[in-house]
Scaffold this motif. Structure first.
Motif, PDB file in Angstrom:
ATOM      1  N   CYS A   1      -3.689   1.459  -3.076  1.00 11.91           N
ATOM      2  CA  CYS A   1      -3.967   0.589  -1.892  1.00 11.91           C
ATOM      3  C   CYS A   1      -3.717  -0.948  -2.476  1.00 11.91           C
ATOM      4  N   ALA A   2      -2.921  -1.848  -1.823  1.00  9.07           N
ATOM      5  CA  ALA A   2      -2.802  -2.949  -2.536  1.00  9.07           C
ATOM      6  C   ALA A   2      -3.591  -4.090  -2.233  1.00  9.07           C
ATOM      7  N   VAL A   3      -4.312  -3.731  -1.004  1.00  7.66           N
ATOM      8  CA  VAL A   3      -5.497  -4.571  -0.733  1.00  7.66           C
ATOM      9  C   VAL A   3      -6.707  -4.555  -1.648  1.00  7.66           C
TER      10      VAL A   3
ATOM     11  N   HIS B   1      -7.137   0.832   3.897  1.00  9.68           N
ATOM     12  CA  HIS B   1      -7.827  -0.327   2.750  1.00  9.68           C
ATOM     13  C   HIS B   1      -9.013   0.008   2.201  1.00  9.68           C
TER      14      HIS B   1
ATOM     15  N   CYS C   1      -2.648   2.889   5.919  1.00  7.91           N
ATOM     16  CA  CYS C   1      -3.613   2.709   4.863  1.00  7.91           C
ATOM     17  C   CYS C   1      -4.805   1.894   5.581  1.00  7.91           C
TER      18      CYS C   1
ATOM     19  N   CYS D   1       0.884  -1.267   0.155  1.00  9.24           N
ATOM     20  CA  CYS D   1       0.002   0.239   0.029  1.00  9.24           C
ATOM     21  C   CYS D   1       0.873   1.194   0.076  1.00  9.24           C
TER      22      CYS D   1
HETATM   23 ZN    ZN Z   1      -4.393  -0.291   1.611  1.00 11.38          ZN
END
Ligand code: ZN
Ligand code: GDP
Length: 397
Positions: free
Chosen positions: A369-371, A363, A361, A356
């Motif tokens: 945001c990687a999620v 999320h 973050c 992220c």
């Molecule tokens: Zn995130």
């Protein structure tokens, strides 16, 4: 004298000697040093806190341990004297009492299971929960030492150290905790596929509660006979299976999955969780015919509508192990949990959140945001992410 008679004779001799020594020590008793304080963790959650207790700790009156040691030593010394006078060696095997498990507690009395035999016991008047941080001396699941005054009644002499404690704030003393159950191993999260409909958010809440309370979770989806296609149940639970959770698909009606459930329960102390009506009692009586979860259930409210006491029952299983059932822990809360801590209960999110853009973050809305990206790609389940969003909104910042 036969061996048995000899043993019995010796046993009654030990008891008599111990009684005499106890009386003598009682007469000479001096004030004892106070027990160590502050052994409870400081950061209790509002609900359902489980803590690992120091192994040496046990609920005993102040100085009880020292008193017991003195009683035993004095009794053995007296016996030794007598034995050497008789030219006999003393036995050191005589126990101070019988060991059992508390299966029910009510107003100063408790029911102790002694390997299949039940004994109603009073609590030794000198036992106190003072300085333990708890309001009750014994709870279901406690291992206790009892002395048997007659075949009909016994006395709890000591509560052995607890492996775990499931507790919640005491209604009348908010700074203290009430032990709901001691020594539990696992949480059986019971849901139903239909009636009431499967509710993944609640399942997540229970899984979080299990993790926070250090109980191994098992998910049980009951009433699968109501599914048009069992494959639907399996695909709904796939995210949980992928995360390594143990999932049982059962029907108390048809008996499907019940033998697997028995294996899960065997030899463990299991706490039951799940909405009313999902089939907990039906499942338990399917797993062990004759087991009635609903025995002796009492109202949670006094005449004034105040929450007073919660009936907690512990059922012994024929296959070994116990089941803890209490309305008080069916509705697990997440009190004390903060928003920022939630993601750590979602291992699939923790695994990717390093990517992220922002280290704090949430999320939810942040760019980069990687999620959220993982949800879009399908590597994080959309259902689990949705549950995360819903639970996040309910938590304090
Ligand atoms: Zn995130
Ligand atoms: P509890 O409140 O969780 O203990 O639920 P109960 O065991 O009292 O069950 C609630 C209702 O669901 C009862 O009418 C049961 O007969 C019914 N029930 C329980 N298990 C099943 C099941 O596997 N299939 C179906 N169709 N009904 C079930």
């Amino acid at each position: 004298m036969s061996n048995n008679n000899e043993r019995l004779h010796r046993h009654s001799e030990v008891s008599r000697t111990m009684r005499q020594v106890r009386k003598q020590i009682k007469r000479n008793r001096k004030p004892k040093p106070a027990r160590r304080k502050n052994w409870m963790p400081d950061n209790f959650d509002d609900l359902d806190a489980l803590c690992d207790l120091p192994q040496a700790e046990r609920v005993m009156p102040r100085g009880e341990r020292e008193r017991r040691q003195a009683v035993t030593t004095a009794a053995l010394a007296t016996l030794e004297e007598q034995a050497s006078a008789d030219g006999e060696l003393p036995t050191t095997e005589e126990p101070l009492g019988l060991q059992g498990v508390v299966v029910e507690v009510s107003s100063g009395l408790c029911c102790v299971d002694l390997g299949g035999r039940s004994l109603i016991c009073a609590l030794r008047g000198s036992l106190t929960a003072q300085d333990t941080g708890f309001t009750n001396v014994v709870a279901v699941g406690d291992k206790v030492i009892v002395s048997e005054s007659s075949s009909a009644q016994g006395v709890v002499e000591a509560v052995l150290p607890r492996r775990s404690v499931l507790a919640r704030p005491d209604v009348f003393h908010r700074h203290l905790k009430q032990v709901i159950a001691a020594n539990a191993d696992q949480l059986l999260v019971v849901a139903s596929w239909r009636d009431p409909i499967f509710w993944p958010e609640l399942t997540d809440r229970y899984l979080i509660a299990a993790e926070r309370n250090n109980l191994s979770p098992i998910i049980c989806v009951n009433k699968i006979d109501l599914a048009e296609d069992v494959a639907d149940c399996q695909s709904a639970l796939r995210p949980y299976l992928a995360l390594g959770y143990r999932v049982l698909f059962t029907s108390a009606l048809t008996g499907k999955g019940v033998s697997e459930l028995r294996e899960v329960l065997r030899g463990r102390m299991t706490v039951l969780a799940g909405l009313s009506g999902v089939g907990k009692s039906s499942l338990l009586s399917a797993a062990q015919p004759g087991l009635q979860l609903r025995t002796g259930e009492v109202s949670d409210r006094s005449g004034e509508g105040q929450h007073v006491t919660t009936q907690v029952n512990l059922f012994r299983l024929d296959i070994g192990g116990f089941v803890v059932d209490t309305p008080g822990i069916r509705e697990f809360g997440l009190s004390g949990l903060r928003r920022a801590e939630l993601a750590r209960f979602y291992p699939e999110m923790t695994a990717v959140e390093g990517g992220c853009r922002f280290s704090d973050c949430s999320h939810l809305h942040e760019p980069g945001c990687a999620v959220q990206a993982a949800v879009q790609q399908g590597s994080v389940s959309a259902t689990r992410y949705h549950n995360y969003q819903k639970i996040y909104e309910c938590l304090p910042t």
